[in-house]
Write a protein that holds these residues in place. Structure first.
Motif, PDB file in Angstrom:
ATOM      1  N   LEU A  23       0.820  -1.209   0.000  1.00  0.00           N
ATOM      2  CA  LEU A  23       0.000   0.000   0.000  1.00  0.00           C
ATOM      3  C   LEU A  23       0.856   1.261   0.000  1.00  0.00           C
ATOM      4  CD1 LEU A  23      -2.755  -1.003   2.600  1.00  0.00           C
ATOM      5  CD2 LEU A  23      -2.997  -0.882   0.115  1.00  0.00           C
ATOM      6  N   ARG A  24       1.904   1.268   0.817  1.00  0.00           N
ATOM      7  CA  ARG A  24       2.767   2.446   0.915  1.00  0.00           C
ATOM      8  C   ARG A  24       3.623   2.645  -0.325  1.00  0.00           C
ATOM      9  NH1 ARG A  24       5.293   1.577   6.899  1.00  0.00           N
ATOM     10  NH2 ARG A  24       3.641   2.558   8.116  1.00  0.00           N
ATOM     11  N   GLY A  25       3.954   1.569  -1.001  1.00  0.00           N
ATOM     12  CA  GLY A  25       4.841   1.646  -2.161  1.00  0.00           C
ATOM     13  C   GLY A  25       4.091   1.742  -3.475  1.00  0.00           C
ATOM     14  N   PRO A  26       3.968   0.608  -4.172  1.00  0.00           N
ATOM     15  CA  PRO A  26       3.378   0.596  -5.516  1.00  0.00           C
ATOM     16  C   PRO A  26       1.957   1.158  -5.593  1.00  0.00           C
ATOM     17  CG  PRO A  26       4.383  -1.528  -5.016  1.00  0.00           C
ATOM     18  CD  PRO A  26       4.456  -0.711  -3.772  1.00  0.00           C
ATOM     19  N   LYS A  27       1.108   0.839  -4.617  1.00  0.00           N
ATOM     20  CA  LYS A  27      -0.277   1.311  -4.669  1.00  0.00           C
ATOM     21  C   LYS A  27      -0.360   2.829  -4.543  1.00  0.00           C
ATOM     22  CE  LYS A  27      -4.210  -0.791  -5.003  1.00  0.00           C
ATOM     23  NZ  LYS A  27      -4.848  -0.817  -6.283  1.00  0.00           N
ATOM     24  N   ARG A  28       0.407   3.375  -3.595  1.00  0.00           N
ATOM     25  CA  ARG A  28       0.400   4.831  -3.385  1.00  0.00           C
ATOM     26  C   ARG A  28       0.938   5.533  -4.634  1.00  0.00           C
ATOM     27  NH1 ARG A  28       2.853   6.608   2.171  1.00  0.00           N
ATOM     28  NH2 ARG A  28       0.759   6.664   3.029  1.00  0.00           N
ATOM     29  N   GLU A  33       0.143   8.856  -9.531  1.00  0.00           N
ATOM     30  CA  GLU A  33       0.245   9.007 -10.992  1.00  0.00           C
ATOM     31  C   GLU A  33      -1.126   9.282 -11.601  1.00  0.00           C
ATOM     32  OE1 GLU A  33       2.206   5.418 -12.234  1.00  0.00           O
ATOM     33  OE2 GLU A  33       4.169   6.150 -11.594  1.00  0.00           O
ATOM     34  N   ALA A  34      -2.159   8.607 -11.107  1.00  0.00           N
ATOM     35  CA  ALA A  34      -3.524   8.839 -11.602  1.00  0.00           C
ATOM     36  C   ALA A  34      -3.969  10.263 -11.281  1.00  0.00           C
ATOM     37  CB  ALA A  34      -4.484   7.820 -10.994  1.00  0.00           C
ATOM     38  N   LEU A  35      -3.600  10.762 -10.109  1.00  0.00           N
ATOM     39  CA  LEU A  35      -3.924  12.147  -9.739  1.00  0.00           C
ATOM     40  C   LEU A  35      -3.227  13.145 -10.661  1.00  0.00           C
ATOM     41  CD1 LEU A  35      -3.897  12.137  -5.841  1.00  0.00           C
ATOM     42  CD2 LEU A  35      -5.773  12.891  -7.301  1.00  0.00           C
ATOM     43  N   GLU A  36      -1.957  12.928 -10.929  1.00  0.00           N
ATOM     44  CA  GLU A  36      -1.208  13.825 -11.820  1.00  0.00           C
ATOM     45  C   GLU A  36      -1.802  13.837 -13.221  1.00  0.00           C
ATOM     46  OE1 GLU A  36       1.136  16.110 -11.116  1.00  0.00           O
ATOM     47  OE2 GLU A  36       0.710  15.511  -9.050  1.00  0.00           O
ATOM     48  N   HIS A  51     -11.644  13.373  -9.293  1.00  0.00           N
ATOM     49  CA  HIS A  51     -12.440  13.079  -8.104  1.00  0.00           C
ATOM     50  C   HIS A  51     -12.372  11.591  -7.733  1.00  0.00           C
ATOM     51  CE1 HIS A  51     -13.956  17.107  -7.647  1.00  0.00           C
ATOM     52  NE2 HIS A  51     -14.246  17.136  -8.942  1.00  0.00           N
ATOM     53  N   GLN A  52     -12.347  10.729  -8.747  1.00  0.00           N
ATOM     54  CA  GLN A  52     -12.227   9.299  -8.482  1.00  0.00           C
ATOM     55  C   GLN A  52     -10.857   8.976  -7.888  1.00  0.00           C
ATOM     56  OE1 GLN A  52     -12.937   6.687 -11.813  1.00  0.00           O
ATOM     57  NE2 GLN A  52     -12.470   4.862 -10.614  1.00  0.00           N
ATOM     58  N   ALA A  53      -9.817   9.573  -8.435  1.00  0.00           N
ATOM     59  CA  ALA A  53      -8.461   9.337  -7.919  1.00  0.00           C
ATOM     60  C   ALA A  53      -8.334   9.838  -6.478  1.00  0.00           C
ATOM     61  CB  ALA A  53      -7.425  10.004  -8.822  1.00  0.00           C
ATOM     62  N   ARG A  54      -8.951  10.981  -6.169  1.00  0.00           N
ATOM     63  CA  ARG A  54      -8.918  11.506  -4.790  1.00  0.00           C
ATOM     64  C   ARG A  54      -9.666  10.560  -3.831  1.00  0.00           C
ATOM     65  NH1 ARG A  54      -5.837  15.037  -2.511  1.00  0.00           N
ATOM     66  NH2 ARG A  54      -7.547  15.715  -1.237  1.00  0.00           N
ATOM     67  N   GLU A  55     -10.784  10.018  -4.308  1.00  0.00           N
ATOM     68  CA  GLU A  55     -11.542   9.075  -3.479  1.00  0.00           C
ATOM     69  C   GLU A  55     -10.719   7.808  -3.214  1.00  0.00           C
ATOM     70  OE1 GLU A  55     -15.577   6.465  -3.925  1.00  0.00           O
ATOM     71  OE2 GLU A  55     -15.691   8.567  -4.570  1.00  0.00           O
ATOM     72  N   GLU A  56     -10.063   7.307  -4.245  1.00  0.00           N
ATOM     73  CA  GLU A  56      -9.201   6.129  -4.084  1.00  0.00           C
ATOM     74  C   GLU A  56      -8.029   6.434  -3.154  1.00  0.00           C
ATOM     75  OE1 GLU A  56      -8.050   4.461  -7.854  1.00  0.00           O
ATOM     76  OE2 GLU A  56     -10.133   4.369  -8.527  1.00  0.00           O
ATOM     77  N   GLN A  57      -7.502   7.635  -3.246  1.00  0.00           N
ATOM     78  CA  GLN A  57      -6.407   8.036  -2.358  1.00  0.00           C
ATOM     79  C   GLN A  57      -6.883   8.051  -0.901  1.00  0.00           C
ATOM     80  OE1 GLN A  57      -5.073  12.133  -2.592  1.00  0.00           O
ATOM     81  NE2 GLN A  57      -2.951  11.509  -2.172  1.00  0.00           N
ATOM     82  N   GLY A  58      -8.078   8.552  -0.667  1.00  0.00           N
ATOM     83  CA  GLY A  58      -8.639   8.573   0.684  1.00  0.00           C
ATOM     84  C   GLY A  58      -8.832   7.165   1.234  1.00  0.00           C
ATOM     85  N   LYS A  59      -9.354   6.256   0.404  1.00  0.00           N
ATOM     86  CA  LYS A  59      -9.546   4.868   0.826  1.00  0.00           C
ATOM     87  C   LYS A  59      -8.203   4.201   1.127  1.00  0.00           C
ATOM     88  CE  LYS A  59     -13.839   4.090  -1.728  1.00  0.00           C
ATOM     89  NZ  LYS A  59     -14.449   3.404  -2.869  1.00  0.00           N
ATOM     90  N   LEU A  60      -7.218   4.481   0.290  1.00  0.00           N
ATOM     91  CA  LEU A  60      -5.884   3.915   0.494  1.00  0.00           C
ATOM     92  C   LEU A  60      -5.290   4.395   1.816  1.00  0.00           C
ATOM     93  CD1 LEU A  60      -3.333   2.398  -0.815  1.00  0.00           C
ATOM     94  CD2 LEU A  60      -2.586   4.713  -1.344  1.00  0.00           C
ATOM     95  N   GLU A  61      -5.358   5.682   2.071  1.00  0.00           N
ATOM     96  CA  GLU A  61      -4.793   6.236   3.308  1.00  0.00           C
ATOM     97  C   GLU A  61      -5.537   5.723   4.538  1.00  0.00           C
ATOM     98  OE1 GLU A  61      -1.894   7.713   3.357  1.00  0.00           O
ATOM     99  OE2 GLU A  61      -1.807   7.777   1.168  1.00  0.00           O
TER     100      GLU A  61
END
Length: 155
Positions: A23-28, A33-36, A51-61
């Protein structure tokens, strides 16, 4: 053992450490990259990819935080031999009125899985069994009413 603590086995600890590294490495990195890419598309207010990438980032964190908490706060238990039922113990039981014997491992709630015969120390059956010995009969309330199990063996 205190029933209020959370417990995990050494195997679950290793599994969670591996997940955390992923999660901290490849997934993050993948989400960043999707956000950029989404930012490069322009107007963020109407940008579904952003917005989808931000939502996925929130779930990941959130998942990273949960795994870190579990690893920090849980007590690691070994499979061990004891004459009492404790977290980590594997035991054979027989339900009253049934000839079928079942084998369960008592685990923390994080790794409970009935398909693998792993029951949580916080479940009604798990709580009833904790601290008992071979030959003891436990009774607990289930959705279908009162149920009795006899402990046949503790490994």
């Amino acid at each position: 053992m205190n029933a209020e603590h959370d417990y995990i086995t050494k195997e679950k600890k290793q599994e969670l450490e591996h997940e955390l590294a992923e999660l901290r490495g490849p997934k993050r990195k993948e989400i960043l990259e999707a956000l950029e890419f989404a930012k490069s598309l322009g107007d963020l207010s109407e940008n579904a990819e952003y917005h989808q990438a931000r939502e996925e980032q929130g779930k990941l964190e959130d998942r990273i935080s949960k795994v870190e908490y579990i690893l920090k706060e849980s007590i690691i238990v070994d499979k061990h031999h004891s004459n009492r039922v404790e977290v980590g113990a594997t035991l054979s039981v027989q339900k009253e009125g049934s000839k079928e014997k079942k084998t369960y491992q008592i685990v923390g709630s994080e790794e409970a899985n009935m398909a693998e015969s792993k029951i949580s120390n916080h479940s009604p059956l798990g709580m009833a069994l904790l601290g008992k010995q071979k030959g003891d009969t436990v009774e607990f309330k289930s959705p279908s009413g009162m149920v009795k199990y006899t402990i046949l063996a503790i490994e």
